[in-house]
Design an enzyme around this catalytic site. Sequence first.
Site, PDB file in Angstrom:
ATOM      1  N   LYS A  11       0.857  -1.204   0.000  1.00  0.00           N
ATOM      2  CA  LYS A  11       0.000   0.000   0.000  1.00  0.00           C
ATOM      3  C   LYS A  11       0.883   1.242   0.000  1.00  0.00           C
ATOM      4  O   LYS A  11       2.041   1.204   0.419  1.00  0.00           O
ATOM      5  CB  LYS A  11      -0.942   0.032   1.215  1.00  0.00           C
ATOM      6  CG  LYS A  11      -0.275   0.158   2.595  1.00  0.00           C
ATOM      7  CD  LYS A  11      -0.066   1.590   3.057  1.00  0.00           C
ATOM      8  CE  LYS A  11       0.690   1.641   4.381  1.00  0.00           C
ATOM      9  NZ  LYS A  11       1.633   2.686   4.580  1.00  0.00           N
ATOM     10  N   ASP A 141      -2.085  -1.665  10.115  1.00  0.00           N
ATOM     11  CA  ASP A 141      -2.355  -1.671   8.673  1.00  0.00           C
ATOM     12  C   ASP A 141      -2.943  -3.001   8.186  1.00  0.00           C
ATOM     13  O   ASP A 141      -3.352  -3.106   7.030  1.00  0.00           O
ATOM     14  CB  ASP A 141      -1.053  -1.436   7.883  1.00  0.00           C
ATOM     15  CG  ASP A 141      -0.592   0.010   7.968  1.00  0.00           C
ATOM     16  OD1 ASP A 141      -1.435   0.887   8.222  1.00  0.00           O
ATOM     17  OD2 ASP A 141       0.613   0.244   7.778  1.00  0.00           O
TER      18      ASP A 141
END
Length: 314
Positions: A11, A141
Amino acid sequence: MRSYSLTAPAKINLYLEIIGDRPDNYHELAMVLQSISLADKIDIRSIGIETIVVRCDHPLVPPDASNIAYRAASLMSKQFPDVFARYGGIEITIDKHIPVAAGLAGGSTNAAAVLVGLDLMWELGLTHGELQELGAQLGSDVPFCIGGGTALATGRGEVLSPLPNLDHIYVVLAKYKSLSISTPWAYKTYRQQFGDTYVTDTESQENSRQRVHSGPMVSAIAHHNHTEIGKLLHNDLEKVALPEYPQLLKLREAFASQNVLGAMMSGSGPTMFALTESQSQAEEVEAAVKGKMADPDLEFWIAQFNSSGISIAH
Ligand code: C5P
């Protein structure tokens, strides 16, 4: 099936605002997270004996309990002891492509793949929410990495609101091989330097979150306005990383001087990225910045925005 191969995408952050402190010592954040096509491959297999084995030939990825993918398997074995006993042990093989300690959630996405893979292999039928709850126990995350795409993340980073998918945006990434930044260092230094600007009471924190929810970056994403997205890139952690590592500032400037939508550091760094409208533009930017910086320590990747997180590899 006794084995699964999964694709675990990295990401980048399109937005990272630090709102304040939390009682659990973490930071209250408002982030926009985006999956990209740069990905690791994770193979999961049942093995005869009740143990967890992690294999990875990357020198910076430990095979033991300090590896977040190992911790994901361990969490699942404790959560579902009967299934673990029935299926036997777990062998996890990580084919690493995402740079390590780079601000790209490389470890978190491996852990997310282990959760998704074991849910499939053990036929648990967990809901997305249940997987995300398990993920939040492993790292801030991990919940995002499970579903991926484009999302607004608040709380520690685990409270997710999906945003419309952004197709056809390309990203050039660059990282100094010899430089890694520890996430706890970045947040600790930020607290030391900017703690006096933190929003403390819950009402003001809620207002800050709302400001981002209804703010210009989310609006630009809703309107698929790529130019605005590029202009609105924001990361508070640049305020501690760029002064500490001047080579990162130079790299950011080199990217920003090219034909790009915008350039910024991802997460706690040190990966720097630039957004472009096409693959050929991304290639031109890579070649230009490579030529300008002329540093063999600098590694580059080109990727595309991804509309999903963990998927079964084909
Ligand atoms: O959750 P994760 O293990 O990825 O976080 C790594 C470190 O980053 C934490 O130990 C903490 O120092 C910092 N952090 C934080 N606030 C967050 C997320 C991470 O301070 N919301």
